[in-house]
Design a protein around this motif. Structure first.
Motif, short mmCIF file in Angstrom:
data_model
loop_
_atom_site.label_atom_id
_atom_site.label_comp_id
_atom_site.label_asym_id
_atom_site.label_seq_id
_atom_site.Cartn_x
_atom_site.Cartn_y
_atom_site.Cartn_z
N ASP A 47 -17.76 83.29 1.08
CA ASP A 47 -17.97 82.43 -0.09
C ASP A 47 -19.19 82.85 -0.88
O ASP A 47 -19.27 82.58 -2.08
CB ASP A 47 -18.19 80.97 0.34
CG ASP A 47 -16.90 80.20 0.59
OD1 ASP A 47 -15.81 80.70 0.26
OD2 ASP A 47 -17.01 79.08 1.13
N GLU A 90 -14.94 78.37 -1.84
CA GLU A 90 -13.57 77.94 -1.54
C GLU A 90 -13.33 77.62 -0.06
O GLU A 90 -12.65 76.64 0.27
CB GLU A 90 -12.57 78.99 -2.02
CG GLU A 90 -12.55 79.19 -3.53
CD GLU A 90 -11.99 78.01 -4.30
OE1 GLU A 90 -11.21 77.22 -3.73
OE2 GLU A 90 -12.31 77.88 -5.49
N ASN A 110 -23.39 77.22 -8.13
CA ASN A 110 -21.96 77.10 -8.43
C ASN A 110 -21.70 76.25 -9.66
O ASN A 110 -20.55 75.95 -9.97
CB ASN A 110 -21.22 76.49 -7.23
CG ASN A 110 -20.94 77.52 -6.17
OD1 ASN A 110 -20.50 78.61 -6.47
ND2 ASN A 110 -21.22 77.17 -4.93
N ASN A 113 -19.18 77.70 -11.89
CA ASN A 113 -17.90 78.03 -11.26
C ASN A 113 -16.97 76.84 -11.54
O ASN A 113 -16.74 75.99 -10.69
CB ASN A 113 -18.08 78.27 -9.76
CG ASN A 113 -16.82 78.72 -9.08
OD1 ASN A 113 -15.72 78.56 -9.60
ND2 ASN A 113 -16.96 79.25 -7.88
N HIS A 114 -16.46 76.79 -12.76
CA HIS A 114 -15.73 75.61 -13.23
C HIS A 114 -14.51 75.28 -12.36
O HIS A 114 -14.22 74.11 -12.12
CB HIS A 114 -15.32 75.78 -14.69
CG HIS A 114 -16.49 75.92 -15.62
ND1 HIS A 114 -17.44 74.95 -15.78
CD2 HIS A 114 -16.88 76.96 -16.41
CE1 HIS A 114 -18.36 75.35 -16.63
NE2 HIS A 114 -18.04 76.57 -17.03
N ARG A 115 -13.81 76.30 -11.90
CA ARG A 115 -12.64 76.05 -11.05
C ARG A 115 -13.05 75.33 -9.77
O ARG A 115 -12.45 74.33 -9.38
CB ARG A 115 -11.95 77.37 -10.72
CG ARG A 115 -10.71 77.19 -9.87
CD ARG A 115 -10.00 78.55 -9.65
NE ARG A 115 -8.81 78.39 -8.85
CZ ARG A 115 -8.79 78.45 -7.52
NH1 ARG A 115 -9.88 78.70 -6.84
NH2 ARG A 115 -7.66 78.28 -6.86
N LEU A 116 -14.09 75.83 -9.10
CA LEU A 116 -14.57 75.20 -7.87
C LEU A 116 -15.09 73.79 -8.15
O LEU A 116 -14.77 72.85 -7.43
CB LEU A 116 -15.66 76.05 -7.22
CG LEU A 116 -16.27 75.48 -5.94
CD1 LEU A 116 -15.23 75.40 -4.83
CD2 LEU A 116 -17.47 76.32 -5.51
N GLU A 118 -14.32 71.69 -10.56
CA GLU A 118 -13.22 70.76 -10.84
C GLU A 118 -12.47 70.40 -9.57
O GLU A 118 -12.10 69.23 -9.38
CB GLU A 118 -12.27 71.34 -11.89
CG GLU A 118 -12.87 71.40 -13.29
CD GLU A 118 -13.38 70.06 -13.79
OE1 GLU A 118 -12.68 69.02 -13.60
OE2 GLU A 118 -14.48 70.02 -14.38
N ARG A 119 -12.25 71.37 -8.71
CA ARG A 119 -11.54 71.08 -7.45
C ARG A 119 -12.35 70.12 -6.59
O ARG A 119 -11.78 69.22 -5.96
CB ARG A 119 -11.24 72.38 -6.71
CG ARG A 119 -10.16 73.20 -7.43
CD ARG A 119 -9.73 74.40 -6.66
NE ARG A 119 -9.07 73.96 -5.44
CZ ARG A 119 -9.11 74.66 -4.30
NH1 ARG A 119 -9.75 75.81 -4.24
NH2 ARG A 119 -8.50 74.21 -3.22
N GLU A 122 -12.22 66.59 -8.06
CA GLU A 122 -10.91 65.97 -7.83
C GLU A 122 -10.73 65.53 -6.37
O GLU A 122 -10.02 64.57 -6.10
CB GLU A 122 -9.79 66.95 -8.19
CG GLU A 122 -9.65 67.21 -9.67
CD GLU A 122 -8.68 68.35 -9.98
OE1 GLU A 122 -7.99 68.83 -9.05
OE2 GLU A 122 -8.63 68.76 -11.15
N ARG A 145 -18.05 66.80 -20.75
CA ARG A 145 -16.72 67.15 -20.24
C ARG A 145 -16.22 66.12 -19.25
O ARG A 145 -15.05 65.75 -19.24
CB ARG A 145 -16.76 68.54 -19.55
CG ARG A 145 -16.66 69.70 -20.47
CD ARG A 145 -16.36 71.01 -19.74
NE ARG A 145 -17.18 71.25 -18.57
CZ ARG A 145 -18.35 71.89 -18.56
NH1 ARG A 145 -18.86 72.33 -19.68
NH2 ARG A 145 -19.00 72.08 -17.44
#
Length: 149
Positions: A47, A90, A110, A113-116, A118-119, A122, A145
């Motif tokens: 990671d 991840e 991080n 690291n928008h993907r991480l 957001e996950r 959520e 946002r």
């Protein structure tokens, strides 16, 4: 759950050095200190680094199996503490989804690291976001946002 206006978090970080016994002692110390929560950095070498990075072997020594994390969470709860984790990527996210800490933290490393991010947002009801070293304008955009969702 009643929320107090102030939460004292005992920051273990990587101080457990990949050693479950030391991690348990740090939880007991956090409880004895009167903290409300204890927070560990969940580290997976893949990671945070590539295999040829000079500190990759060090990061590997910090990895602990899921059973250990579950036992640490149980001990924290038995000791009257909330159990928080700092997620490094991840693999740490996947582990936390199974362990189900009381809260997770997104490290400022991080932040973009928008993907991480957001996950994580959520997946968990309580998320702490570190903004150390992040420009105030970027923090404002992050908040905007989140409000737009």
């Amino acid at each position: 759950m009643d929320r107090k206006p102030l939460t004292i978090i005992a920051e273990v970080a990587q101080g457990y050095e990949g050693n479950p016994t030391l991690a348990k002692l740090l939880i007991k110390g956090a409880a004895a200190s009167g903290a409300d929560a204890v927070k560990f950095q969940v580290v997976f070498a893949d990671d945070v680094a590539v295999p040829d990075y000079q500190y990759y072997p060090l990061y590997q020594t910090l990895q602990m199996p899921e059973e250990v994390w579950l036992s640490l969470k149980a001990l924290a709860h038995q000791s009257g503490l909330q159990f928080y984790t700092d997620l490094s990527g991840e693999q740490a996210l996947a582990l936390a989804q199974r362990v189900k800490p009381d809260a997770v933290k997104i490290h400022s490393g991080n932040f973009f690291n928008h993907r991480l991010v957001e996950r994580i947002l959520e997946a968990f009801p309580r998320v702490l976001v570190s903004t150390g070293g992040i420009h105030v304008e970027e923090v404002a955009r992050f908040i905007a946002r989140r409000k737009a969702i």
